[in-house]
Scaffold this active site. Structure first.
Site, PDB file in Angstrom:
ATOM      1  N   GLN A 164       0.786  -1.231   0.000  1.00  0.00           N
ATOM      2  CA  GLN A 164       0.000   0.000   0.000  1.00  0.00           C
ATOM      3  C   GLN A 164       0.822   1.288   0.000  1.00  0.00           C
ATOM      4  OE1 GLN A 164      -3.710   0.380   2.559  1.00  0.00           O
ATOM      5  NE2 GLN A 164      -2.404   1.873   3.536  1.00  0.00           N
ATOM      6  N   GLU A 206      -3.326   9.169  -1.432  1.00  0.00           N
ATOM      7  CA  GLU A 206      -2.608   9.969  -0.433  1.00  0.00           C
ATOM      8  C   GLU A 206      -1.494  10.802  -1.060  1.00  0.00           C
ATOM      9  OE1 GLU A 206      -1.586   7.870   3.134  1.00  0.00           O
ATOM     10  OE2 GLU A 206      -3.511   6.887   3.234  1.00  0.00           O
ATOM     11  N   ASP A 243       4.173   0.393   4.400  1.00  0.00           N
ATOM     12  CA  ASP A 243       2.919  -0.134   4.951  1.00  0.00           C
ATOM     13  C   ASP A 243       2.448  -1.184   3.951  1.00  0.00           C
ATOM     14  OD1 ASP A 243       0.520  -0.810   6.024  1.00  0.00           O
ATOM     15  OD2 ASP A 243      -0.363   1.204   5.976  1.00  0.00           O
ATOM     16  N   GLU A 286       4.924  -1.735   8.419  1.00  0.00           N
ATOM     17  CA  GLU A 286       3.592  -1.745   9.027  1.00  0.00           C
ATOM     18  C   GLU A 286       2.758  -2.867   8.413  1.00  0.00           C
ATOM     19  OE1 GLU A 286       1.772   2.148   8.908  1.00  0.00           O
ATOM     20  OE2 GLU A 286      -0.233   1.289   8.784  1.00  0.00           O
ATOM     21  N   ASP A 313      -1.359  -1.887  12.668  1.00  0.00           N
ATOM     22  CA  ASP A 313      -2.445  -0.939  12.352  1.00  0.00           C
ATOM     23  C   ASP A 313      -3.780  -1.691  12.355  1.00  0.00           C
ATOM     24  OD1 ASP A 313      -4.193   0.910  11.242  1.00  0.00           O
ATOM     25  OD2 ASP A 313      -3.277   0.939   9.264  1.00  0.00           O
ATOM     26  N   LYS A 338      -4.679   6.165  15.254  1.00  0.00           N
ATOM     27  CA  LYS A 338      -5.653   6.828  14.380  1.00  0.00           C
ATOM     28  C   LYS A 338      -6.908   7.096  15.198  1.00  0.00           C
ATOM     29  CE  LYS A 338      -4.596   4.449   9.988  1.00  0.00           C
ATOM     30  NZ  LYS A 338      -4.903   3.188   9.252  1.00  0.00           N
ATOM     31  N   LYS A 389       2.501  10.027  10.073  1.00  0.00           N
ATOM     32  CA  LYS A 389       2.399   9.824   8.621  1.00  0.00           C
ATOM     33  C   LYS A 389       1.033  10.328   8.165  1.00  0.00           C
ATOM     34  CE  LYS A 389       0.466   5.267   7.916  1.00  0.00           C
ATOM     35  NZ  LYS A 389       0.388   4.063   7.142  1.00  0.00           N
TER      36      LYS A 389
HETATM   37  C1  2PG Z   1      -3.202   3.005   6.663  1.00  0.00           C
HETATM   38  C2  2PG Z   1      -4.080   4.169   6.248  1.00  0.00           C
HETATM   39  C3  2PG Z   1      -3.312   5.420   5.947  1.00  0.00           C
HETATM   40  P1  2PG Z   1      -6.511   3.850   5.387  1.00  0.00           P
HETATM   41  O1  2PG Z   1      -3.447   1.866   6.269  1.00  0.00           O
HETATM   42  O2  2PG Z   1      -2.275   3.180   7.448  1.00  0.00           O
HETATM   43  O3  2PG Z   1      -2.315   5.184   4.982  1.00  0.00           O
HETATM   44  O4  2PG Z   1      -4.923   3.834   5.173  1.00  0.00           O
HETATM   45  O5  2PG Z   1      -6.850   5.188   5.948  1.00  0.00           O
HETATM   46  O6  2PG Z   1      -7.116   3.592   4.043  1.00  0.00           O
HETATM   47  O7  2PG Z   1      -6.797   2.758   6.361  1.00  0.00           O
HETATM   48 MG    MG Z   2      -1.827   1.003   7.613  1.00  0.00          MG
END
Ligand code: 2PG
Ligand code: MG
Length: 429
Positions: A164, A206, A243, A286, A313, A338, A389
């Site tokens: 990703q 992004e 990631d 990640e 994550d 997050k 990030k």
């Molecule tokens: C992630 C996030 C940000 P998303 O996986 O860390 O890059 O992606 O917000 O789509 O979960």
């Molecule tokens: Mg992630």
């Protein structure tokens, strides 16, 4: 109390960087201070994240937020008008109680988070201090080490490559501003190299270059070439962070690398990534395995966790209990933070506190669906989370965050510290 009583609370529908609706909340306090905040939204979400409440149906692809906005203007406003915004813990506890579900399915975490963050902004405003100072007091003074996206893939680029994010981080930089200066050169160099190779296809969700590679590994090669072309030493000054977001290509217990037309089991995936770590200057990985592959996550950490940061994550979803579980299994050594994975600032802070106590590093992170909201930058500085990030150095919803951090660093003047290389977590021997 008299200055910080909530006298006005209003939710409205605004738009995010993917052209989807999202929730903005504005609230006013008795002393006249105003706070405003907008909820972000992920695309590669963890199954245990707090619920992002959408209307479903035909309108805007089912992504409308009329119900979440109505919850702000109805139940939430009724419960919080007259409430002291300065008591964040009590305010968030009220939101949690009012919802009553583990995942905030009733009110929507998009509704509760926007309220929670707007209350913090208003309270900081009432005190006449920036949000980071309100959150962290006089102690707050450390700018995080940024991880900045160069190539976007996975769910953020039509699955054009499997992994990703290919990001860079600048352990050799002496300030946040310098890290951005260096990364801007790398980002530009990467764009030039892609153009020359006929592989430039615009930017992903992004802001990283949308890649037209034949293998995932080409993204790593190209990033190292870009660091070199920009005049920096790969590894020492500027290193790679990844990631993998492996949940996104995990099917029936196998990792399906669509770009390369092959499937790997958990051990094969670990061997692939460990090989990359041997051959490229990677300092952080990640989500190397899928969110339910805890054994793989622990095995990967055993294999490389003393050399690189291993970040959770999707499996940990900013959840204190899940972070404890990860520590018990020795899975990972750092967590992504997050706020919208939990839905209130208090629970987000709790997750970070638990991670820190357990010796985990932290990276505060934006979502792939973002807006001009800069709250997370203040969380990183205010709570002393050493890394951040928010995507690439392109697209306004990304630069809004980078530029806010520059303003904070400048405003702190000589008191500003930079987290630098020391922020990158490693497993202790
Ligand atoms: C992630 C996030 C940000 P998303 O996986 O860390 O890059 O992606 O917000 O789509 O979960
Ligand atoms: Mg992630």
């Amino acid at each position: 109390m008299s200055e910080t009583e909530i006298v006005y609370l209003h939710g409205r529908r605004v738009w995010d960087s993917r052209g989807r609706p999202t929730v903005e909340v504005e609230l006013m306090l008795s002393g006249g201070a105003v706070g405003r905040a907008i909820a972000p939204a992920g695309a590669s979400t963890g199954a245990a994240e707090a619920h992002d409440l959408r209307d479903g149906g035909e309108t805007f692809g089912g992504f409308d937020v009329a119900r979440a906005v109505a919850n702000v203007n109805g139940h939430i406003a009724a419960a919080l008008l007259g409430h002291d915004a300065a008591d964040q813990a009590a305010l968030d506890a009220t939101l949690i109680r009012l919802d009553g579900t583990e995942a905030k399915e009733k009110l929507g975490a998009n509704a509760t988070l926007a309220v929670s963050m707007a209350a913090a902004h208003a309270t900081a405003g009432a005190a006449g201090v920036p949000l980071y100072r309100h959150l962290g007091g006089e102690e707050a003074g450390m700018l995080p080490l940024p991880q900045i996206q160069i190539f976007g893939g996975g769910a953020h680029a039509g699955r054009r490559m499997d992994i990703q994010d290919v990001l860079v981080t600048c352990p050799g930089a002496r300030s946040f501003a310098e890290a951005l200066d260096w990364t801007a050169e790398v980002y530009r160099a990467a764009g030039d190299l892609m153009q020359a190779a006929g592989k430039l296809h615009g930017v992903a969700d992004e802001g990283g270059w949308w890649p037209a590679f034949d293998t995932n590994e080409q993204a790593l090669e190209m990033t190292v070439r870009a660091i070199d072309k920009a005049g920096f030493e790969p590894g020492q000054e500027i290193a790679l962070a990844l990631d993998i977001a492996a949940t996104g290509f995990h099917r029936n217990g196998r990792y399906a690398l669509g770009l390369e037309g092959r499937e790997l089991d958990s051990a094969g995936m670990i061997a692939l990534l460990a090989g990359w770590i041997d051959r490229y200057p990677i300092v952080s990985v990640e989500d190397p395995l899928a969110e339910d592959d805890w054994d793989g996550f622990a095995a990967f950490t055993r294999a490389v966790g003393e050399r690189v940061q291993v970040v959770g994550d999707d499996a940990l979803v900013t959840h204190a209990g899940r972070i404890r579980e990860a520590a018990r299994r020795h899975a990972g050594n750092a967590v992504l933070i997050k706020p919208n994975q939990r839905g209130t600032l208090t629970e987000t802070h709790e997750a970070w506190q638990v991670a820190k106590q357990l010796g985990y590093g932290g990276i505060v992170s934006a979502r792939s669906g973002e807006t001009e909201d800069t709250t997370i930058v203040h969380l990183a500085v205010g709570w002393g989370i050493g890394q951040i990030k928010v995507g690439a150095m392109a697209r306004g919803e990304r630069t809004a965050k980078w530029n806010e951090a520059l303003r904070i660093e400048e405003a702190m003047g000589p008191r500003a510290r930079f987290a630098g290389a020391a922020a990158i977590a490693r497993r202790r021997g």
